[in-house]
Design a protein around this motif. Structure first.
Motif, PDB file in Angstrom:
ATOM      1  N   THR A  42      13.904 -16.007  -8.016  1.00  0.00           N
ATOM      2  CA  THR A  42      14.377 -17.315  -8.468  1.00  0.00           C
ATOM      3  C   THR A  42      15.080 -18.005  -7.306  1.00  0.00           C
ATOM      4  O   THR A  42      15.768 -17.357  -6.520  1.00  0.00           O
ATOM      5  CB  THR A  42      15.355 -17.180  -9.653  1.00  0.00           C
ATOM      6  N   LEU A  43      14.887 -19.310  -7.198  1.00  0.00           N
ATOM      7  CA  LEU A  43      15.486 -20.080  -6.099  1.00  0.00           C
ATOM      8  C   LEU A  43      16.191 -21.306  -6.671  1.00  0.00           C
ATOM      9  O   LEU A  43      15.599 -22.069  -7.439  1.00  0.00           O
ATOM     10  CB  LEU A  43      14.396 -20.492  -5.102  1.00  0.00           C
ATOM     11  N   ALA A  44      17.459 -21.476  -6.300  1.00  0.00           N
ATOM     12  CA  ALA A  44      18.212 -22.679  -6.700  1.00  0.00           C
ATOM     13  C   ALA A  44      18.257 -23.624  -5.510  1.00  0.00           C
ATOM     14  O   ALA A  44      18.661 -23.228  -4.420  1.00  0.00           O
ATOM     15  CB  ALA A  44      19.627 -22.304  -7.112  1.00  0.00           C
ATOM     16  N   GLU A  45      17.816 -24.873  -5.716  1.00  0.00           N
ATOM     17  CA  GLU A  45      17.891 -25.847  -4.617  1.00  0.00           C
ATOM     18  C   GLU A  45      18.979 -26.873  -4.909  1.00  0.00           C
ATOM     19  O   GLU A  45      19.262 -27.176  -6.071  1.00  0.00           O
ATOM     20  CB  GLU A  45      16.527 -26.520  -4.381  1.00  0.00           C
ATOM     21  N   ASP A  56       9.644 -30.844  -1.559  1.00  0.00           N
ATOM     22  CA  ASP A  56       8.271 -30.458  -1.177  1.00  0.00           C
ATOM     23  C   ASP A  56       8.298 -29.114  -0.444  1.00  0.00           C
ATOM     24  O   ASP A  56       7.366 -28.315  -0.541  1.00  0.00           O
ATOM     25  CB  ASP A  56       7.650 -31.510  -0.246  1.00  0.00           C
ATOM     26  N   THR A  57       9.366 -28.900   0.307  1.00  0.00           N
ATOM     27  CA  THR A  57       9.476 -27.688   1.127  1.00  0.00           C
ATOM     28  C   THR A  57       9.583 -26.436   0.249  1.00  0.00           C
ATOM     29  O   THR A  57       8.941 -25.420   0.527  1.00  0.00           O
ATOM     30  CB  THR A  57      10.701 -27.817   2.060  1.00  0.00           C
ATOM     31  N   THR A  58      10.374 -26.488  -0.811  1.00  0.00           N
ATOM     32  CA  THR A  58      10.492 -25.309  -1.687  1.00  0.00           C
ATOM     33  C   THR A  58       9.197 -25.090  -2.478  1.00  0.00           C
ATOM     34  O   THR A  58       8.781 -23.958  -2.690  1.00  0.00           O
ATOM     35  CB  THR A  58      11.695 -25.448  -2.648  1.00  0.00           C
ATOM     36  N   MET A 100      17.497 -16.631  -4.344  1.00  0.00           N
ATOM     37  CA  MET A 100      17.382 -17.465  -3.148  1.00  0.00           C
ATOM     38  C   MET A 100      18.011 -18.844  -3.377  1.00  0.00           C
ATOM     39  O   MET A 100      18.225 -19.254  -4.522  1.00  0.00           O
ATOM     40  CB  MET A 100      15.905 -17.683  -2.774  1.00  0.00           C
ATOM     41  N   GLY A 101      18.267 -19.530  -2.274  1.00  0.00           N
ATOM     42  CA  GLY A 101      18.749 -20.907  -2.351  1.00  0.00           C
ATOM     43  C   GLY A 101      18.097 -21.738  -1.262  1.00  0.00           C
ATOM     44  O   GLY A 101      17.614 -21.206  -0.256  1.00  0.00           O
ATOM     45  N   HIS A 102      18.064 -23.050  -1.469  1.00  0.00           N
ATOM     46  CA  HIS A 102      17.637 -23.970  -0.411  1.00  0.00           C
ATOM     47  C   HIS A 102      18.684 -25.065  -0.356  1.00  0.00           C
ATOM     48  O   HIS A 102      18.897 -25.788  -1.338  1.00  0.00           O
ATOM     49  CB  HIS A 102      16.252 -24.561  -0.707  1.00  0.00           C
ATOM     50  N   SER A 103      19.376 -25.142   0.791  1.00  0.00           N
ATOM     51  CA  SER A 103      20.516 -26.040   0.860  1.00  0.00           C
ATOM     52  C   SER A 103      20.850 -26.328   2.314  1.00  0.00           C
ATOM     53  O   SER A 103      19.961 -26.279   3.175  1.00  0.00           O
ATOM     54  CB  SER A 103      21.702 -25.381   0.131  1.00  0.00           C
ATOM     55  N   GLN A 252      18.689 -24.723   5.121  1.00  0.00           N
ATOM     56  CA  GLN A 252      18.670 -23.259   5.140  1.00  0.00           C
ATOM     57  C   GLN A 252      18.013 -22.686   3.877  1.00  0.00           C
ATOM     58  O   GLN A 252      18.112 -23.268   2.797  1.00  0.00           O
ATOM     59  CB  GLN A 252      20.094 -22.692   5.237  1.00  0.00           C
ATOM     60  N   PHE A 253      17.344 -21.561   4.080  1.00  0.00           N
ATOM     61  CA  PHE A 253      16.959 -20.710   2.957  1.00  0.00           C
ATOM     62  C   PHE A 253      17.985 -19.587   2.884  1.00  0.00           C
ATOM     63  O   PHE A 253      18.169 -18.845   3.856  1.00  0.00           O
ATOM     64  CB  PHE A 253      15.578 -20.092   3.180  1.00  0.00           C
TER      65      PHE A 253
END
Ligand code: CA
Length: 369
Positions: A42-45, A56-58, A100-103, A252-253
């Motif tokens: 699971t990824l939180a953006e 779009d990147t995630t 995971m995260g995208h931030s 960052q990931f």
């Protein structure tokens, strides 16, 4: 006739290497080279749903890992509307609520001031210089040193290129114009603005326009033409300044260390490579969108006033930057290690930039005179 023994020897070698990796890096997962295990991360953006370029990147990352692993690795992306905590991504990944995260690393200075250095530093490296620092100049290792303390891994997550200095209601003619100015500006640049008398704040991307419209803030910086124009800031603050504060912003990931360790080695490698490709593709996409939107801006929004801060203002920003770097380095040995590493790499890489890209552009400019 010699092929068969060589093939067998190679197979044995590969099996030995893989099993040795398993033992060292991921004892709990007990994977094999032919693992059929299926994993959903699971990824939180930080971004809202379907946010252009960053979102779009995630999506691109999720699609790549799915295809590269033949469906064995999937990533479920939750946008800010789902998890309701755009600036809480680090906490959620650290707690294991998300894998995971995208931030952006510089959003976490309240959690750990040493996270400030891994997005973009004022007056520091441009995108190619900083990418070289991350991958070849020891930057990635320093980033893992900072995030390792939190049970996390952090990887470059896509670059926006040089960012614009932001949107202002009024022209900035001198330092006095910064006095009391409420500005959304995160990271080390926010520290500089505070030192120069402004009141920097960080606000989640989804609330930026409303904050500007309701006078919660007087000015803001976001990214550049790739993303700013669709946000509508120019309707309220038509002075658009060129950049000084984020010459090569890398998102960052974030990955929870335990989630990473539990992945079978082949899926871990697929994830590592896919993150790198997704980050690279975001840089390409942003450059493209910036070029298109810059051209459209001049045509469609002629009222936008493009400005550069006066030299005296930039000089004061730079002086404040140098003083703050010295203060931060003196306060923490790891901060000093990162600041010294960046300064040394900037010196080396800038000498090359100067005689390659800069000399090339200057030579063309002289032709036009
Ligand atoms: Ca920015």
């Amino acid at each position: 006739m010699f092929r068969k023994p060589i093939q067998i020897a190679l197979c044995l070698l590969v099996a030995c290497v893989l099993s040795a990796c398993d033992e060292v890096e991921s004892p709990s997962a007990q994977p094999t080279a032919t693992s059929t295990e299926r994993v959903t991360l699971t990824l939180a953006e930080t971004w809202g749903p379907n946010y252009p370029i960053f979102g779009d990147t995630t999506k691109h990352l999720a699609k790549m890992v799915d295809q590269m692993s033949n469906g064995r690795l999937k990533i479920r992306v939750d946008s800010a509307n789902k998890h309701k905590s755009p600036l809480g991504v680090l906490d959620m990944v650290k707690a294991g609520q998300y894998d995971m995260g995208h931030s952006g690393s510089y959003y976490w200075k309240g959690k750990d001031p040493n996270t400030l250095y891994f997005t973009s530093m004022p007056f520091s490296m441009t995108t190619p210089e900083q990418l070289a620092w991350f991958y070849e100049g020891g930057g990635l290792e320093l980033m893992q040193k900072v995030y390792g303390r939190h049970g996390l891994l952090s990887f470059p997550g896509g670059n926006t290129g040089n960012q614009m200095g932001g949107w202002f209601r009024k022209e900035i003619n001198s330092l006095a114009d910064f006095e009391g100015l409420k500005m959304r500006i995160p990271g080390f640049a926010g520290e500089i603005m505070a030192k120069l008398g402004a009141k920097p704040v960080n606000i989640a991307p989804g609330e930026l326009f409303t904050a500007l419209e309701r006078n919660t803030i007087d000015a803001l910086e976001w990214v550049g033409p790739s993303l700013d124009l669709r946000m509508g800031f120019h309707k309220i603050a038509p002075y658009y300044y060129t950049g000084w504060h984020e010459p090569g912003t890398e998102l960052q990931f974030l990955v929870n260390r335990k989630s990473w360790d539990e992945l079978p080695p082949d899926l871990r490698e697929i994830l590592r490579v896919a993150m790198r490709v997704a980050a690279y593709d975001m840089y390409v996409q942003t450059y493209h969108e910036s070029a298109l939107n810059w051209e459209a801006m001049k045509r469609e929004y002629p009222d936008i006033q493009v400005k550069t801060f006066p030299p005296k203002v930039i000089q004061a920003m730079r002086k404040a930057n140098d003083e703050l770097l010295a203060e931060f380095a003196a306060a923490d040995p790891l901060a000093k290690e990162i600041i010294d590493s960046q300064a040394a790499y900037l010196e080396k890489s800038r000498a090359w930039t100067a005689i390659s890209d800069q000399a090339y552009l200057n030579s063309l400019e002289r032709l036009a005179d």
